[in-house]
Design a protein around this motif. Structure first.
Motif, PDB file in Angstrom:
ATOM      1  N   ALA A   1     -16.028   9.650   6.618  1.00 44.25           N
ATOM      2  CA  ALA A   1     -15.115   9.067   6.096  1.00 44.25           C
ATOM      3  C   ALA A   1     -14.217   8.322   5.948  1.00 44.25           C
ATOM      4  N   ARG A   2     -13.159   7.954   7.095  1.00 39.98           N
ATOM      5  CA  ARG A   2     -12.584   7.169   7.454  1.00 39.98           C
ATOM      6  C   ARG A   2     -13.616   5.494   7.416  1.00 39.98           C
ATOM      7  N   ASP A   3     -14.326   5.731   7.902  1.00 42.13           N
ATOM      8  CA  ASP A   3     -15.211   4.493   7.873  1.00 42.13           C
ATOM      9  C   ASP A   3     -15.258   4.050   6.783  1.00 42.13           C
TER      10      ASP A   3
ATOM     11  N   ALA B   1     -13.869   0.047   2.009  1.00 39.88           N
ATOM     12  CA  ALA B   1     -13.663   0.277   0.827  1.00 39.88           C
ATOM     13  C   ALA B   1     -12.425  -0.760   0.529  1.00 39.88           C
ATOM     14  N   ASN B   2     -11.130  -0.196   1.222  1.00 35.21           N
ATOM     15  CA  ASN B   2     -10.001  -0.830   1.084  1.00 35.21           C
ATOM     16  C   ASN B   2      -9.977  -2.354   1.199  1.00 35.21           C
ATOM     17  N   ALA B   3     -11.116  -2.582   3.107  1.00 31.09           N
ATOM     18  CA  ALA B   3     -11.220  -4.027   3.333  1.00 31.09           C
ATOM     19  C   ALA B   3     -11.506  -4.825   1.930  1.00 31.09           C
TER      20      ALA B   3
ATOM     21  N   ILE C   1       3.680  -4.118  -7.031  1.00 31.08           N
ATOM     22  CA  ILE C   1       5.145  -2.994  -7.428  1.00 31.08           C
ATOM     23  C   ILE C   1       5.939  -2.887  -6.222  1.00 31.08           C
ATOM     24  N   ARG C   2       5.258  -2.662  -4.485  1.00 31.87           N
ATOM     25  CA  ARG C   2       5.415  -2.202  -3.666  1.00 31.87           C
ATOM     26  C   ARG C   2       7.224  -3.479  -3.133  1.00 31.87           C
ATOM     27  N   VAL C   3       7.545  -4.805  -3.837  1.00 32.09           N
ATOM     28  CA  VAL C   3       8.546  -5.717  -3.668  1.00 32.09           C
ATOM     29  C   VAL C   3       8.908  -5.663  -4.518  1.00 32.09           C
TER      30      VAL C   3
ATOM     31  N   LEU D   1      -2.776  10.557  10.735  1.00 29.26           N
ATOM     32  CA  LEU D   1      -2.264   9.693   9.568  1.00 29.26           C
ATOM     33  C   LEU D   1      -1.417   9.502  10.882  1.00 29.26           C
ATOM     34  N   SER D   2      -0.821   7.931  10.380  1.00 28.55           N
ATOM     35  CA  SER D   2       0.043   7.276  11.278  1.00 28.55           C
ATOM     36  C   SER D   2       0.165   6.805  10.932  1.00 28.55           C
ATOM     37  N   ILE D   3       2.527   6.182  10.549  1.00 28.61           N
ATOM     38  CA  ILE D   3       3.513   6.012  10.263  1.00 28.61           C
ATOM     39  C   ILE D   3       2.767   5.350   8.827  1.00 28.61           C
ATOM     40  N   ARG D   4       2.020   4.352   9.403  1.00 28.45           N
ATOM     41  CA  ARG D   4       2.027   2.896   8.375  1.00 28.45           C
ATOM     42  C   ARG D   4       0.723   3.610   7.295  1.00 28.45           C
ATOM     43  N   GLY D   5      -0.282   4.637   7.547  1.00 26.61           N
ATOM     44  CA  GLY D   5      -1.101   5.256   6.709  1.00 26.61           C
ATOM     45  C   GLY D   5       0.102   6.051   5.694  1.00 26.61           C
TER      46      GLY D   5
ATOM     47  N   ALA E   1     -13.959   5.850  -4.030  1.00 28.64           N
ATOM     48  CA  ALA E   1     -14.194   5.403  -3.113  1.00 28.64           C
ATOM     49  C   ALA E   1     -13.434   5.932  -1.523  1.00 28.64           C
ATOM     50  N   ARG E   2     -12.339   6.457  -2.693  1.00 31.07           N
ATOM     51  CA  ARG E   2     -11.401   6.795  -1.813  1.00 31.07           C
ATOM     52  C   ARG E   2     -10.650   8.580  -0.843  1.00 31.07           C
ATOM     53  N   LEU E   3     -11.559   9.493  -2.307  1.00 30.03           N
ATOM     54  CA  LEU E   3     -11.621  10.591  -2.309  1.00 30.03           C
ATOM     55  C   LEU E   3     -12.788  11.093  -2.468  1.00 30.03           C
TER      56      LEU E   3
ATOM     57  N   ALA F   1      -1.893   2.874  -7.976  1.00 24.63           N
ATOM     58  CA  ALA F   1      -1.140   4.236  -7.380  1.00 24.63           C
ATOM     59  C   ALA F   1      -2.529   4.129  -6.011  1.00 24.63           C
ATOM     60  N   GLY F   2      -1.968   4.278  -4.908  1.00 27.01           N
ATOM     61  CA  GLY F   2      -2.954   4.018  -3.917  1.00 27.01           C
ATOM     62  C   GLY F   2      -3.057   5.165  -2.777  1.00 27.01           C
ATOM     63  N   ASN F   3      -3.887   6.270  -2.263  1.00 26.63           N
ATOM     64  CA  ASN F   3      -4.625   7.459  -1.730  1.00 26.63           C
ATOM     65  C   ASN F   3      -5.988   7.342  -0.866  1.00 26.63           C
ATOM     66  N   PHE F   4      -5.837   7.600   0.096  1.00 30.91           N
ATOM     67  CA  PHE F   4      -7.301   8.548   0.438  1.00 30.91           C
ATOM     68  C   PHE F   4      -7.323   9.876   1.047  1.00 30.91           C
TER      69      PHE F   4
ATOM     70  N   GLY G   1      -1.778  -5.698 -11.357  1.00 32.50           N
ATOM     71  CA  GLY G   1      -1.933  -5.298  -9.988  1.00 32.50           C
ATOM     72  C   GLY G   1      -1.546  -7.044  -8.637  1.00 32.50           C
ATOM     73  N   ARG G   2      -2.529  -5.771  -7.365  1.00 33.68           N
ATOM     74  CA  ARG G   2      -2.163  -7.490  -6.597  1.00 33.68           C
ATOM     75  C   ARG G   2      -3.281  -8.022  -6.447  1.00 33.68           C
ATOM     76  N   ARG G   3      -4.394  -7.653  -6.956  1.00 34.00           N
ATOM     77  CA  ARG G   3      -5.871  -8.333  -7.116  1.00 34.00           C
ATOM     78  C   ARG G   3      -5.476  -9.387  -8.524  1.00 34.00           C
TER      79      ARG G   3
ATOM     80  N   ASP H   1     -11.401  -4.686  -1.513  1.00 34.80           N
ATOM     81  CA  ASP H   1     -10.351  -4.588  -2.376  1.00 34.80           C
ATOM     82  C   ASP H   1      -9.122  -5.589  -1.496  1.00 34.80           C
ATOM     83  N   LYS H   2      -8.760  -5.820  -0.307  1.00 31.76           N
ATOM     84  CA  LYS H   2      -8.178  -6.260  -0.025  1.00 31.76           C
ATOM     85  C   LYS H   2      -8.156  -7.466  -0.391  1.00 31.76           C
ATOM     86  N   ALA H   3      -9.080  -7.715   0.084  1.00 31.94           N
ATOM     87  CA  ALA H   3      -9.528  -9.271   0.035  1.00 31.94           C
ATOM     88  C   ALA H   3      -9.112  -9.625  -1.289  1.00 31.94           C
ATOM     89  N   LYS H   4      -9.911  -9.340  -2.155  1.00 26.57           N
ATOM     90  CA  LYS H   4      -9.662  -9.469  -3.485  1.00 26.57           C
ATOM     91  C   LYS H   4      -8.234 -10.066  -3.547  1.00 26.57           C
ATOM     92  N   ARG H   5      -7.203  -8.953  -2.615  1.00 25.13           N
ATOM     93  CA  ARG H   5      -5.591  -9.431  -3.569  1.00 25.13           C
ATOM     94  C   ARG H   5      -5.161 -10.525  -3.105  1.00 25.13           C
ATOM     95  N   THR H   6      -4.317 -11.495  -4.242  1.00 28.14           N
ATOM     96  CA  THR H   6      -3.252 -12.286  -4.053  1.00 28.14           C
ATOM     97  C   THR H   6      -1.737 -12.394  -4.529  1.00 28.14           C
TER      98      THR H   6
HETATM   99  C1  HXC Z   1      -6.357   7.475   7.653  1.00 31.72           C
HETATM  100  C2  HXC Z   1      -5.675   5.335   7.005  1.00 31.72           C
HETATM  101  C3  HXC Z   1      -7.311   5.490   6.289  1.00 31.72           C
HETATM  102  C4  HXC Z   1      -7.920   6.929   6.328  1.00 31.72           C
HETATM  103  C5  HXC Z   1      -6.513   3.459   5.708  1.00 31.72           C
HETATM  104  N1  HXC Z   1      -5.744   3.934   6.746  1.00 31.72           N
HETATM  105  N2  HXC Z   1      -7.247   4.303   5.525  1.00 31.72           N
HETATM  106  N3  HXC Z   1      -5.542   6.311   7.939  1.00 31.72           N
HETATM  107  N4  HXC Z   1      -7.144   7.827   7.280  1.00 31.72           N
HETATM  108  N5  HXC Z   1      -9.250   6.709   6.027  1.00 31.72           N
HETATM  109  C6  HXC Z   1      -3.966   3.072   7.304  1.00 31.72           C
HETATM  110  C7  HXC Z   1      -4.631   2.595   8.170  1.00 31.72           C
HETATM  111  O1  HXC Z   1      -5.472   2.946   9.483  1.00 31.72           O
HETATM  112  C8  HXC Z   1      -3.560   2.057   8.433  1.00 31.72           C
HETATM  113  O2  HXC Z   1      -2.861   2.370   9.226  1.00 31.72           O
HETATM  114  C9  HXC Z   1      -2.505   1.939   6.729  1.00 31.72           C
HETATM  115  O3  HXC Z   1      -3.769   3.178   6.461  1.00 31.72           O
HETATM  116  C10 HXC Z   1      -2.847   1.012   5.843  1.00 31.72           C
HETATM  117  O4  HXC Z   1      -3.881   0.356   6.325  1.00 31.72           O
HETATM  118  P1  HXC Z   1      -4.044  -0.890   5.346  1.00 31.72           P
HETATM  119  O5  HXC Z   1      -5.207  -0.787   4.400  1.00 31.72           O
HETATM  120  O6  HXC Z   1      -3.341  -2.043   5.771  1.00 31.72           O
HETATM  121  O7  HXC Z   1      -2.938  -0.566   3.716  1.00 31.72           O
HETATM  122  P2  HXC Z   1      -2.657  -1.024   2.419  1.00 31.72           P
HETATM  123  O8  HXC Z   1      -3.645  -3.195   2.538  1.00 31.72           O
HETATM  124  O9  HXC Z   1      -1.268  -1.430   2.191  1.00 31.72           O
HETATM  125  O10 HXC Z   1      -3.730  -0.917   1.222  1.00 31.72           O
HETATM  126  C11 HXC Z   1      -3.289   0.135   0.879  1.00 31.72           C
HETATM  127  C12 HXC Z   1      -4.694   2.143   0.572  1.00 31.72           C
HETATM  128  C13 HXC Z   1      -5.827   1.114  -0.075  1.00 31.72           C
HETATM  129  C14 HXC Z   1      -3.110   2.425  -0.070  1.00 31.72           C
HETATM  130  C15 HXC Z   1      -4.924   2.319   1.743  1.00 31.72           C
HETATM  131  O11 HXC Z   1      -6.372   1.939  -0.318  1.00 31.72           O
HETATM  132  C16 HXC Z   1      -4.806   1.247  -1.760  1.00 31.72           C
HETATM  133  O12 HXC Z   1      -4.648  -0.183  -1.385  1.00 31.72           O
HETATM  134  N6  HXC Z   1      -5.592   1.320  -2.701  1.00 31.72           N
HETATM  135  C17 HXC Z   1      -5.056   1.557  -3.579  1.00 31.72           C
HETATM  136  C18 HXC Z   1      -6.423   1.489  -4.862  1.00 31.72           C
HETATM  137  C19 HXC Z   1      -6.322   3.680  -4.546  1.00 31.72           C
HETATM  138  O13 HXC Z   1      -5.993   3.987  -3.420  1.00 31.72           O
HETATM  139  N7  HXC Z   1      -6.532   3.499  -5.922  1.00 31.72           N
HETATM  140  C20 HXC Z   1      -7.443   5.380  -5.530  1.00 31.72           C
HETATM  141  C21 HXC Z   1      -6.572   6.409  -6.134  1.00 31.72           C
HETATM  142  S1  HXC Z   1      -6.445   8.152  -6.597  1.00 31.72           S
HETATM  143  P3  HXC Z   1      -3.007   1.102  10.886  1.00 31.72           P
HETATM  144  O14 HXC Z   1      -1.831   2.596  11.852  1.00 31.72           O
HETATM  145  O15 HXC Z   1      -4.026   2.694  10.972  1.00 31.72           O
HETATM  146  O16 HXC Z   1      -2.215   0.505  11.053  1.00 31.72           O
HETATM  147  C22 HXC Z   1      -5.021   8.672  -6.982  1.00 31.72           C
HETATM  148  C23 HXC Z   1      -5.276  10.369  -7.064  1.00 31.72           C
HETATM  149  C24 HXC Z   1      -6.420  11.026  -7.738  1.00 31.72           C
HETATM  150  O17 HXC Z   1      -4.376   8.448  -6.538  1.00 31.72           O
HETATM  151  C25 HXC Z   1      -6.536  12.207  -8.065  1.00 31.72           C
HETATM  152  C26 HXC Z   1      -7.964  12.883  -7.853  1.00 31.72           C
HETATM  153  C27 HXC Z   1      -7.459  14.246  -8.603  1.00 31.72           C
END
Ligand code: HXC
Ligand code: NAP
Length: 299
Positions: free
Chosen positions: A282-284, A289-291, A74-76, A112-116, A206-208, A102-105, A46-48, A293-298
């Motif tokens: 929800a976004r807040d 939660a993202n921030a 694993i993105r690299v 969603l932005s392209i970065r999202g 935290a994300r769903l 995985a990552g999800n929200f 993992g990244r942490r 977790d990110k603070a613990k990435r190595t």
């Molecule tokens: C819209 C959002 C957002 C939200 C983040 N973003 N949260 N956009 N709504 N709620 C946007 C940000 O604004 C930013 O875009 C872009 O996403 C990237 O954000 P970062 O925080 O810089 O991303 P990153 O550091 O790459 O982190 C990836 C992550 C994070 C996916 C956003 O949540 C993560 O690392 N997750 C790993 C753990 C995880 O997700 N576990 C859950 C798995 S559950 P801008 O344009 O503003 O810069 C699962 C399925 C379960 O997969 C199924 C259940 C049935």
């Protein structure tokens, strides 16, 4: 997990060396514990890095055996190759790969932005392929048997409103599973997947279900068994697919969701009722939660 609920005999996985991506937390950690308890050598990444180290220590303190933590993003693709070089050199060839990271929200797709989009698809779609490709090539070159299982969702069959980047990426990994089971079967490699329904974990909830309390993972989504999954149930299915004994299962994606998908689609369609205020809250919460977790990435 209550390991007394494992269905299998001790030592069943003693010849297995399995890498679980995202094995430091949640479902990956549960599967790591199950495989370890049944005798496998387990690698987790993992990244942490610190989280993986703590998990490895906790599991070995509890069960003995060998869990090796790796800090790897694993993105690299190059980071994957470096980690696998180290595993092969220091420990020996892997026998199995569990694509679990995985990552999800939840988000309205128009928000969603392209970065999202990339934040999720780079982990699930690209990362799962990079890892499978790197390890698969090693197995083919070395004429070594291998076994890959990917953790998907039931959305691969009917789509995932409000989680579109995840649904698209998981569907692609489902296609990879079906394709490589056929293409690489002749090399002795197998590919299967698990599609879990709701199994509460900190990372997913935290994300769903950032509104916690009355969870959006469960609200409005009827489950015929009226409950969420229990970890030993998922782990027993993962062992069935990763242990020796049932190798003829190949190219399958198996749901474990109490028939939720059959009953109600098993996705987030009910979020269509949310107000702008609910989405903003929800976004807040998700970004908090993202921030954290990110603070613990190595890496
Ligand atoms: C819209 C959002 C957002 C939200 C983040 N973003 N949260 N956009 N709504 N709620 C946007 C940000 O604004 C930013 O875009 C872009 O996403 C990237 O954000 P970062 O925080 O810089 O991303 P990153 O550091 O790459 O982190 C990836 C992550 C994070 C996916 C956003 O949540 C993560 O690392 N997750 C790993 C753990 C995880 O997700 N576990 C859950 C798995 S559950 P801008 O344009 O503003 O810069 C699962 C399925 C379960 O997969 C199924 C259940 C049935
Ligand atoms: P989780 O605890 O958040 O697990 C996700 C893991 O992936 C974390 O350990 C995370 O570690 C790792 N990860 C994310 N990006 C990574 C990257 N770039 N490189 C390396 N590792 C990365 O959530 P979970 O609920 O256990 O989810 C595990 C799997 O189950 C996921 O595939 C998810 O889609 C699937 N799933 C879960 C449920 C459920 O109800 N829980 C249902 C269906 C499917 P780092 O942040 O340290 O990198």
């Amino acid at each position: 997990m209550d390991t007394s609920k494992l269905m299998f005999r001790d030592g069943l996985m003693k010849d297995e060396r399995i890498l679980i991506t995202g094995g430091g937390t949640g479902l990956g950690k549960e599967m790591a514990e199950g495989f370890l308890k049944l005798g496998a050598e387990v690698h987790i990444c993992g990244r942490r890095g610190g989280v993986c180290e703590e998990t490895a220590k906790e599991l070995m303190d509890r069960h003995g055996g060998k869990v090796v933590p790796h800090a790897c993003d694993i993105r690299v693709a190059e980071a994957i190759t470096d980690m696998n070089d180290e595993i092969w050199a220091k420990h020996g060839p892997l026998t199995g790969l569990m694509n679990n990271a995985a990552g999800n929200f939840i988000s309205r797709t128009e928000d969603l932005s392209i970065r999202g989009f990339d934040a999720i698809s780079n982990i699930v779609f690209r990362g799962s392929f990079y890892m499978t490709h790197d390890i698969g090539k090693r197995w083919i070159d070395q004429k070594h048997k291998g076994n890959v299982c990917s953790i998907l969702t039931t959305w691969v069959w009917n789509g995932g409103p409000f989680v579109v980047p995840s649904a698209m990426s998981k569907a692609a990994v489902n296609t990879m599973t079906q394709s490589l089971a056929v293409e690489w079967g002749r090399y002795g490699l197998r590919f299967n997947a698990i599609a879990p329904g709701p199994f509460p974990t900190k990372g997913a909830w935290a994300r769903l279900s950032p509104d916690s309390g009355e969870s959006s993972m469960e609200r409005g989504v009827a489950n015929p068994m009226d409950r969420v999954g229990e970890m030993h149930e998922l782990v027993n299915l993962a062992v069935l697919l990763m242990a020796p004994g049932c190798e003829y299962i190949n190219g399958q994606t198996i749901a474990i969701d109490g028939a939720m998908y059959n009953a109600s689609g098993g996705n987030f369609s009910a979020l269509a009722a949310w107000s702008d205020e609910q989405w903003a809250a929800a976004r807040d919460a998700i970004e908090g939660a993202n921030a954290e977790d990110k603070a613990k990435r190595t890496v």
